[in-house]
Design a protein around this motif. Structure first.
Motif, PDB file in Angstrom:
ATOM      1  N   ILE A 138       0.844  -1.198   0.000  1.00  0.00           N
ATOM      2  CA  ILE A 138       0.000   0.000   0.000  1.00  0.00           C
ATOM      3  C   ILE A 138       0.879   1.249   0.000  1.00  0.00           C
ATOM      4  CG2 ILE A 138      -1.649   1.349   1.363  1.00  0.00           C
ATOM      5  CD1 ILE A 138      -2.765  -1.351   2.361  1.00  0.00           C
ATOM      6  N   LYS A 139       1.851   1.294   0.887  1.00  0.00           N
ATOM      7  CA  LYS A 139       2.722   2.474   1.000  1.00  0.00           C
ATOM      8  C   LYS A 139       3.501   2.721  -0.281  1.00  0.00           C
ATOM      9  CE  LYS A 139       1.905   4.393   4.821  1.00  0.00           C
ATOM     10  NZ  LYS A 139       1.085   5.573   4.694  1.00  0.00           N
ATOM     11  N   LYS A 140       4.035   1.663  -0.887  1.00  0.00           N
ATOM     12  CA  LYS A 140       4.780   1.816  -2.134  1.00  0.00           C
ATOM     13  C   LYS A 140       3.919   2.475  -3.206  1.00  0.00           C
ATOM     14  CE  LYS A 140       7.802  -2.207  -1.899  1.00  0.00           C
ATOM     15  NZ  LYS A 140       8.084  -3.491  -2.564  1.00  0.00           N
ATOM     16  N   ILE A 141       2.701   1.972  -3.373  1.00  0.00           N
ATOM     17  CA  ILE A 141       1.807   2.506  -4.408  1.00  0.00           C
ATOM     18  C   ILE A 141       1.370   3.917  -4.055  1.00  0.00           C
ATOM     19  CG2 ILE A 141      -0.449   2.237  -5.509  1.00  0.00           C
ATOM     20  CD1 ILE A 141       0.038  -0.825  -5.308  1.00  0.00           C
ATOM     21  N   GLU A 142       0.956   4.131  -2.811  1.00  0.00           N
ATOM     22  CA  GLU A 142       0.514   5.476  -2.410  1.00  0.00           C
ATOM     23  C   GLU A 142       1.620   6.512  -2.604  1.00  0.00           C
ATOM     24  OE1 GLU A 142      -2.923   4.542   0.913  1.00  0.00           O
ATOM     25  OE2 GLU A 142      -0.875   4.870   1.607  1.00  0.00           O
ATOM     26  N   ASN A 143       2.835   6.175  -2.221  1.00  0.00           N
ATOM     27  CA  ASN A 143       3.945   7.120  -2.353  1.00  0.00           C
ATOM     28  C   ASN A 143       4.257   7.421  -3.814  1.00  0.00           C
ATOM     29  OD1 ASN A 143       4.234   7.400   0.414  1.00  0.00           O
ATOM     30  ND2 ASN A 143       5.818   5.855   0.569  1.00  0.00           N
ATOM     31  N   SER A 144       4.292   6.398  -4.649  1.00  0.00           N
ATOM     32  CA  SER A 144       4.622   6.599  -6.064  1.00  0.00           C
ATOM     33  C   SER A 144       3.532   7.358  -6.801  1.00  0.00           C
ATOM     34  CB  SER A 144       4.860   5.261  -6.749  1.00  0.00           C
ATOM     35  OG  SER A 144       6.058   4.699  -6.299  1.00  0.00           O
ATOM     36  N   ILE A 145       2.284   6.932  -6.653  1.00  0.00           N
ATOM     37  CA  ILE A 145       1.171   7.594  -7.341  1.00  0.00           C
ATOM     38  C   ILE A 145       0.964   8.996  -6.773  1.00  0.00           C
ATOM     39  CG2 ILE A 145      -1.321   7.535  -7.794  1.00  0.00           C
ATOM     40  CD1 ILE A 145       0.121   5.434  -9.402  1.00  0.00           C
ATOM     41  N   GLY A 146       1.136   9.142  -5.471  1.00  0.00           N
ATOM     42  CA  GLY A 146       0.947  10.437  -4.822  1.00  0.00           C
ATOM     43  C   GLY A 146       1.882  11.522  -5.324  1.00  0.00           C
ATOM     44  N   THR A 187       2.665  11.902  -8.450  1.00  0.00           N
ATOM     45  CA  THR A 187       2.294  12.204  -9.832  1.00  0.00           C
ATOM     46  C   THR A 187       1.555  13.541  -9.896  1.00  0.00           C
ATOM     47  OG1 THR A 187       2.085   9.835 -10.261  1.00  0.00           O
ATOM     48  CG2 THR A 187       1.069  11.325 -11.857  1.00  0.00           C
ATOM     49  N   ALA A 188       1.965  14.403 -10.805  1.00  0.00           N
ATOM     50  CA  ALA A 188       1.319  15.710 -10.966  1.00  0.00           C
ATOM     51  C   ALA A 188      -0.162  15.525 -11.292  1.00  0.00           C
ATOM     52  CB  ALA A 188       2.001  16.493 -12.083  1.00  0.00           C
ATOM     53  N   GLY A 189      -1.007  16.285 -10.613  1.00  0.00           N
ATOM     54  CA  GLY A 189      -2.445  16.240 -10.850  1.00  0.00           C
ATOM     55  C   GLY A 189      -3.207  15.303  -9.937  1.00  0.00           C
ATOM     56  N   VAL A 190      -2.498  14.461  -9.182  1.00  0.00           N
ATOM     57  CA  VAL A 190      -3.147  13.501  -8.279  1.00  0.00           C
ATOM     58  C   VAL A 190      -3.430  14.179  -6.945  1.00  0.00           C
ATOM     59  CG1 VAL A 190      -2.820  11.370  -6.959  1.00  0.00           C
ATOM     60  CG2 VAL A 190      -2.141  11.470  -9.369  1.00  0.00           C
ATOM     61  N   SER A 191      -4.684  14.075  -6.490  1.00  0.00           N
ATOM     62  CA  SER A 191      -5.052  14.681  -5.206  1.00  0.00           C
ATOM     63  C   SER A 191      -5.154  13.655  -4.082  1.00  0.00           C
ATOM     64  CB  SER A 191      -6.358  15.465  -5.331  1.00  0.00           C
ATOM     65  OG  SER A 191      -7.382  14.641  -5.838  1.00  0.00           O
ATOM     66  N   SER A 192      -5.489  12.388  -4.402  1.00  0.00           N
ATOM     67  CA  SER A 192      -5.533  11.359  -3.365  1.00  0.00           C
ATOM     68  C   SER A 192      -5.396   9.969  -3.983  1.00  0.00           C
ATOM     69  CB  SER A 192      -6.818  11.440  -2.543  1.00  0.00           C
ATOM     70  OG  SER A 192      -7.930  11.038  -3.307  1.00  0.00           O
ATOM     71  N   VAL A 193      -4.912   9.051  -3.148  1.00  0.00           N
ATOM     72  CA  VAL A 193      -4.743   7.655  -3.550  1.00  0.00           C
ATOM     73  C   VAL A 193      -5.276   6.788  -2.419  1.00  0.00           C
ATOM     74  CG1 VAL A 193      -3.120   5.863  -4.259  1.00  0.00           C
ATOM     75  CG2 VAL A 193      -2.594   8.261  -4.734  1.00  0.00           C
ATOM     76  N   VAL A 201      -5.656   2.721  -1.507  1.00  0.00           N
ATOM     77  CA  VAL A 201      -5.328   1.352  -1.898  1.00  0.00           C
ATOM     78  C   VAL A 201      -6.022   0.401  -0.931  1.00  0.00           C
ATOM     79  CG1 VAL A 201      -3.481  -0.312  -2.282  1.00  0.00           C
ATOM     80  CG2 VAL A 201      -3.085   2.119  -2.758  1.00  0.00           C
ATOM     81  N   LYS A 202      -6.788  -0.524  -1.482  1.00  0.00           N
ATOM     82  CA  LYS A 202      -7.446  -1.568  -0.694  1.00  0.00           C
ATOM     83  C   LYS A 202      -6.819  -2.897  -1.082  1.00  0.00           C
ATOM     84  CE  LYS A 202     -10.966   0.997   0.890  1.00  0.00           C
ATOM     85  NZ  LYS A 202     -10.527   1.961   1.829  1.00  0.00           N
ATOM     86  N   PHE A 203      -5.824  -3.349  -0.278  1.00  0.00           N
ATOM     87  CA  PHE A 203      -5.104  -4.551  -0.688  1.00  0.00           C
ATOM     88  C   PHE A 203      -5.972  -5.796  -0.628  1.00  0.00           C
ATOM     89  CE2 PHE A 203      -4.048  -4.936   3.822  1.00  0.00           C
ATOM     90  CZ  PHE A 203      -3.974  -6.303   4.031  1.00  0.00           C
ATOM     91  N   ASN A 204      -6.954  -5.834   0.270  1.00  0.00           N
ATOM     92  CA  ASN A 204      -7.823  -7.009   0.351  1.00  0.00           C
ATOM     93  C   ASN A 204      -8.770  -7.105  -0.859  1.00  0.00           C
ATOM     94  OD1 ASN A 204      -9.093  -4.688   1.363  1.00  0.00           O
ATOM     95  ND2 ASN A 204     -10.536  -5.883   2.569  1.00  0.00           N
ATOM     96  N   GLU A 233      -0.878   5.932 -17.570  1.00  0.00           N
ATOM     97  CA  GLU A 233       0.278   6.409 -16.808  1.00  0.00           C
ATOM     98  C   GLU A 233       0.264   5.833 -15.392  1.00  0.00           C
ATOM     99  OE1 GLU A 233       2.212  10.622 -15.229  1.00  0.00           O
ATOM    100  OE2 GLU A 233       0.570  10.685 -16.667  1.00  0.00           O
ATOM    101  N   LEU A 234      -0.930   5.821 -14.783  1.00  0.00           N
ATOM    102  CA  LEU A 234      -1.069   5.243 -13.445  1.00  0.00           C
ATOM    103  C   LEU A 234      -0.746   3.750 -13.478  1.00  0.00           C
ATOM    104  CD1 LEU A 234      -4.359   7.061 -12.434  1.00  0.00           C
ATOM    105  CD2 LEU A 234      -2.042   7.618 -11.662  1.00  0.00           C
ATOM    106  N   LYS A 235      -1.258   3.070 -14.501  1.00  0.00           N
ATOM    107  CA  LYS A 235      -0.993   1.636 -14.670  1.00  0.00           C
ATOM    108  C   LYS A 235       0.510   1.389 -14.771  1.00  0.00           C
ATOM    109  CE  LYS A 235      -1.599  -2.172 -17.855  1.00  0.00           C
ATOM    110  NZ  LYS A 235      -2.065  -2.628 -19.152  1.00  0.00           N
ATOM    111  N   HIS A 236       1.186   2.162 -15.585  1.00  0.00           N
ATOM    112  CA  HIS A 236       2.628   2.001 -15.769  1.00  0.00           C
ATOM    113  C   HIS A 236       3.374   2.180 -14.441  1.00  0.00           C
ATOM    114  CE1 HIS A 236       6.510   2.036 -17.683  1.00  0.00           C
ATOM    115  NE2 HIS A 236       6.785   3.180 -17.087  1.00  0.00           N
ATOM    116  N   THR A 237       2.980   3.167 -13.674  1.00  0.00           N
ATOM    117  CA  THR A 237       3.622   3.430 -12.379  1.00  0.00           C
ATOM    118  C   THR A 237       3.452   2.238 -11.433  1.00  0.00           C
ATOM    119  OG1 THR A 237       3.282   5.804 -12.605  1.00  0.00           O
ATOM    120  CG2 THR A 237       3.675   4.986 -10.376  1.00  0.00           C
ATOM    121  N   ILE A 238       2.249   1.691 -11.373  1.00  0.00           N
ATOM    122  CA  ILE A 238       1.979   0.548 -10.486  1.00  0.00           C
ATOM    123  C   ILE A 238       2.729  -0.689 -10.960  1.00  0.00           C
ATOM    124  CG2 ILE A 238       0.175  -1.027  -9.661  1.00  0.00           C
ATOM    125  CD1 ILE A 238      -1.724   1.450  -9.748  1.00  0.00           C
TER     126      ILE A 238
END
Length: 72
Positions: free
Chosen positions: A16-24, A26-32, A34-37, A53-58
């Motif tokens: 969760i932290k990895k994805i939130e930090n990386s996507i967060g 990204t320019a234009g992103v206001s919130s992320v 992640v529901k791992f379950n 772009e989001l897909k590529h980052t993840i």
């Protein structure tokens, strides 16, 4: 806008932290959210960032993305 991405292999809080930090960063992103379950990533953004772009980052982090859905 909101983009929902369905993923695989989210198994722990560090995922969760990895994805939130990386996507967060990204320019234009206001919130992320992640529901791992549910293997789901929800991104609120201003529309300047594209789902691909989001897909590529993840996927760069090692988590395959199965689907992308963007809505206003």
């Amino acid at each position: 806008m909101r983009t929902n991405l369905k993923t695989d292999d989210l198994t722990c809080p560090s995922c969760i932290k990895k994805i939130e930090n990386s996507i967060g960063k990204t320019a234009g992103v206001s919130s992320v959210d992640v529901k791992f379950n549910l293997n789901k990533v929800t991104v609120e953004h201003d529309g300047t960032v594209k789902g691909e772009e989001l897909k590529h980052t993840i996927e760069k982090l090692g988590y395959p993305v199965k689907s992308i859905k963007t809505s206003a």
